[in-house]
Enzyme design. Structure first.
Site, PDB file in Angstrom:
ATOM      1  N   HIS A  56       0.833  -1.211   0.000  1.00  0.00           N
ATOM      2  CA  HIS A  56       0.000   0.000   0.000  1.00  0.00           C
ATOM      3  C   HIS A  56       0.865   1.258   0.000  1.00  0.00           C
ATOM      4  CE1 HIS A  56      -4.116   1.639   1.351  1.00  0.00           C
ATOM      5  NE2 HIS A  56      -3.425   2.607   0.791  1.00  0.00           N
ATOM      6  N   HIS A  58       1.426   5.157  -2.147  1.00  0.00           N
ATOM      7  CA  HIS A  58       0.974   6.131  -3.153  1.00  0.00           C
ATOM      8  C   HIS A  58       2.223   6.847  -3.646  1.00  0.00           C
ATOM      9  CE1 HIS A  58      -3.391   5.977  -1.918  1.00  0.00           C
ATOM     10  NE2 HIS A  58      -2.842   5.554  -0.790  1.00  0.00           N
ATOM     11  N   ARG A  60       2.494   8.594  -6.340  1.00  0.00           N
ATOM     12  CA  ARG A  60       2.101   9.889  -6.938  1.00  0.00           C
ATOM     13  C   ARG A  60       2.585  10.114  -8.371  1.00  0.00           C
ATOM     14  NH1 ARG A  60      -1.562  10.351  -2.981  1.00  0.00           N
ATOM     15  NH2 ARG A  60      -0.831  11.319  -1.058  1.00  0.00           N
ATOM     16  N   ASN A  90      -4.633   6.249  -7.361  1.00  0.00           N
ATOM     17  CA  ASN A  90      -5.127   7.640  -7.391  1.00  0.00           C
ATOM     18  C   ASN A  90      -4.053   8.639  -7.824  1.00  0.00           C
ATOM     19  OD1 ASN A  90      -3.796   7.241  -4.945  1.00  0.00           O
ATOM     20  ND2 ASN A  90      -5.088   8.662  -3.814  1.00  0.00           N
ATOM     21  N   HIS A 167     -10.651   0.066   0.548  1.00  0.00           N
ATOM     22  CA  HIS A 167     -10.572   1.120   1.561  1.00  0.00           C
ATOM     23  C   HIS A 167     -11.974   1.177   2.162  1.00  0.00           C
ATOM     24  CE1 HIS A 167      -9.314   5.313   3.022  1.00  0.00           C
ATOM     25  NE2 HIS A 167     -10.555   5.139   3.443  1.00  0.00           N
ATOM     26  N   HIS A 218      -5.724  -1.105   5.846  1.00  0.00           N
ATOM     27  CA  HIS A 218      -5.607  -0.218   7.010  1.00  0.00           C
ATOM     28  C   HIS A 218      -6.838  -0.162   7.922  1.00  0.00           C
ATOM     29  CE1 HIS A 218      -7.751   2.358   4.226  1.00  0.00           C
ATOM     30  NE2 HIS A 218      -6.686   2.697   3.553  1.00  0.00           N
ATOM     31  N   ASP A 288       0.626   2.503   3.843  1.00  0.00           N
ATOM     32  CA  ASP A 288      -0.230   3.553   3.288  1.00  0.00           C
ATOM     33  C   ASP A 288       0.561   4.856   3.156  1.00  0.00           C
ATOM     34  OD1 ASP A 288      -2.262   4.950   2.169  1.00  0.00           O
ATOM     35  OD2 ASP A 288      -3.610   4.891   3.882  1.00  0.00           O
ATOM     36  N   HIS A 292       2.174  14.247   1.172  1.00  0.00           N
ATOM     37  CA  HIS A 292       1.750  15.558   0.688  1.00  0.00           C
ATOM     38  C   HIS A 292       2.855  16.533   1.094  1.00  0.00           C
ATOM     39  CE1 HIS A 292      -2.306  14.141  -0.197  1.00  0.00           C
ATOM     40  NE2 HIS A 292      -2.325  13.560   0.985  1.00  0.00           N
TER      41      HIS A 292
HETATM   42  O1  DOR Z   1      -5.278   9.602   4.131  1.00  0.00           O
HETATM   43  C1  DOR Z   1      -5.343   9.155   2.998  1.00  0.00           C
HETATM   44  N1  DOR Z   1      -4.586   9.624   2.001  1.00  0.00           N
HETATM   45  N2  DOR Z   1      -6.204   8.164   2.747  1.00  0.00           N
HETATM   46  C2  DOR Z   1      -6.444   7.725   1.505  1.00  0.00           C
HETATM   47  O2  DOR Z   1      -7.204   6.812   1.333  1.00  0.00           O
HETATM   48  C3  DOR Z   1      -5.804   8.362   0.344  1.00  0.00           C
HETATM   49  C4  DOR Z   1      -4.523   8.958   0.751  1.00  0.00           C
HETATM   50  C5  DOR Z   1      -3.906   9.837  -0.296  1.00  0.00           C
HETATM   51  O3  DOR Z   1      -3.840   9.405  -1.461  1.00  0.00           O
HETATM   52  O4  DOR Z   1      -3.426  10.903   0.046  1.00  0.00           O
HETATM   53 ZN    ZN Z   2      -3.993   4.542   0.661  1.00  0.00          ZN
END
Ligand code: DOR
Ligand code: ZN
Length: 430
Positions: A56, A58, A60, A90, A167, A218, A288, A292
């Site tokens: 899991h 991301h 980006r 995503n 999720h 999660h 996860d 950001h």
């Molecule tokens: O806190 C989160 N951030 N939960 C998610 O499911 C998506 C993730 C994100 O992509 O920033």
């Molecule tokens: Zn996630």
């Protein structure tokens, strides 16, 4: 003679044994007391453990590369002892059709330091055609906060062989509690645990009779764990280090940096998560990793995006906590390495014949303070700042050294795309 032999103290099947691991073309071909090899690498000190498979993350990339990209994310993974990551859909564009899957795989093949898989994001357009994607992706992801739950009926008519990762927060329930929150405690209320529990129950009711492999990402609350225990269907369950180690409280600062979905909850939830992790009711630990930038986080709490980085600190922090608490290392290695690999049908996560030669070397006495500027994230911060961790000194991926003595020696683009081999689809058996 065997191509390469690594000698040292390995953790194998819960026991620490001094032995030699023989490697040919990236695969473990033998595990014996002594072996000769064309190249022999000895680790007189330190302990050799399987490296982690983080299902899991991301990364980006494409489209959100100001937060992270495939290079920085997988470099962070490598320094954190993770030899394989599975990337969430995503991105921009989202990974929801053949073109975006192929584009992401090609980005990964050019930029990745470790092996990687991808998820297809399931939506109303591709849901009936999931079988067409089986050969192309590592898993399927359903993000219930944006998903029309009545579509689950469509899904249950299909027979797909990949993991379906959920999720679990139910859309209507979240809407009912209202959106705005000004701090972590309020955030936990606006995305109440009952929304997670409801999602778990709805998925399980609809899917009980399918032979899908369902993975709940999660899980964050004790009531969801209870709901899971009420169903017969075998599913797998993940937990993150942040849900295990933090609770929603005023003392986490700045508050917006700890804003995440599902939210951090109460100490009772944390206790239930620990208990379930140690008993094996929770199968795996997943980071996860959802970075950001500080600019994005440094706004009013209600406007700040949810998500926290964690791929580089997952193994080090958890290893330290397990050692401090005297919990069995075997359980940790199962949750970080062998279970996730097996769940996703990958030949990784175990030091055994036929597996990829993926492992880390750790010096259990080398405890370090976690500091963002020593990590490799593009976002430059970590919610675990100041906490302790045991980082690997070396990482091998398919027999190649990627990290040596805490320095990068591997190459960008070394990482390969992974998916289950034919006939080795995902498996929920313990
Ligand atoms: O806190 C989160 N951030 N939960 C998610 O499911 C998506 C993730 C994100 O992509 O920033
Ligand atoms: Zn996630």
């Amino acid at each position: 003679m065997i191509e390469k032999v690594v000698e040292g103290k390995f953790l194998i099947d819960g026991k620490i044994i001094h032995c030699c691991v023989g490697i040919e073309r990236g695969t473990i071909v033998d595990v014996k007391k002594s072996l000769d090899g064309e190249t022999k690498i000895r680790f007189p000190r330190g302990l050799i453990l399987p490296s982690a498979v983080d299902v899991h993350v991301h990364l980006r990339d494409p489209g959100l590369t100001h937060k992270e990209d495939f290079s920085t994310g997988t470099l962070s993974a490598a320094f954190g002892g993770v030899s394989c990551v599975i990337d969430m859909p995503n991105t921009k564009p989202p990974t929801v059709d053949k073109e975006s899957c192929k584009e992401k795989i090609s980005i990964g093949e050019r930029k990745s330091y470790v092996d990687f898989g991808i998820y297809l994001g399931v939506n109303e357009n591709n849901i009936k055609k999931l079988r067409d994607f089986e050969g192309l992706v590592t898993g399927f992801k359903i993000y219930l906060p944006d998903f029309d739950i009545t579509l689950l009926g469509e899904l249950s008519k299909l027979k797909v062989k990949r993991v379906l990762a959920f999720h679990a927060e139910e859309k209507r329930c979240i809407e009912k509690f209202g959106k705005k929150s000004e701090n972590l405690i309020e955030h936990a209320k606006t995305r109440a645990s009952v929304c997670e529990k409801t999602a778990v129950e709805k998925v399980l009711k609809e899917m009980e009779k399918t032979d899908f492999h369902i993975h709940f990402c999660h899980i964050s609350s004790s009531i969801s764990l209870y709901a899971l225990s009420q169903f017969k269907k075998k599913v797998s369950v993940g937990v993150t280090p942040h849900h295990l180690l933090f609770k929603a409280s005023r003392s986490l600062t700045p508050q917006s940096y700890y804003k995440v979905n599902p939210p951090l909850r109460t100490s009772l939830d944390q206790e239930a998560l620990w208990e379930a992790l140690l008993s094996g009711e929770i199968d795996i630990i997943e980071s996860d990793h959802a970075p950001h930038t500080t600019d994005e986080k440094e706004v009013d709490f209600s406007e700040a995006p949810s998500g926290i980085p964690g791929v580089e600190t997952m193994y080090p922090v958890m290893l330290y906590v397990f050692l401090m608490k005297g919990y069995p290392l075997e359980r940790l290695v199962s949750a970080l390495c062998s279970r996730p690999a097996r769940l996703f049908g990958l030949k990784k996560g175990r030091i055994a014949k036929g597996m990829d030669a993926d492992f880390i070397v750790v010096d259990l006495k080398k405890v370090k303070k976690i500091m963002a500027d020593r990590l490799h994230y593009k976002c430059g911060w970590t919610p675990f700042e100041g906490m302790k961790g045991i980082f690997p000194t070396d990482l091998f991926v398919r027999g190649e050294r990627i990290i040596e003595d805490e320095e990068l020696v591997g190459d960008r683009g070394f990482g390969r795309f992974v998916k289950p081999r034919e006939g080795e689809e995902s498996c929920t058996e313990k």
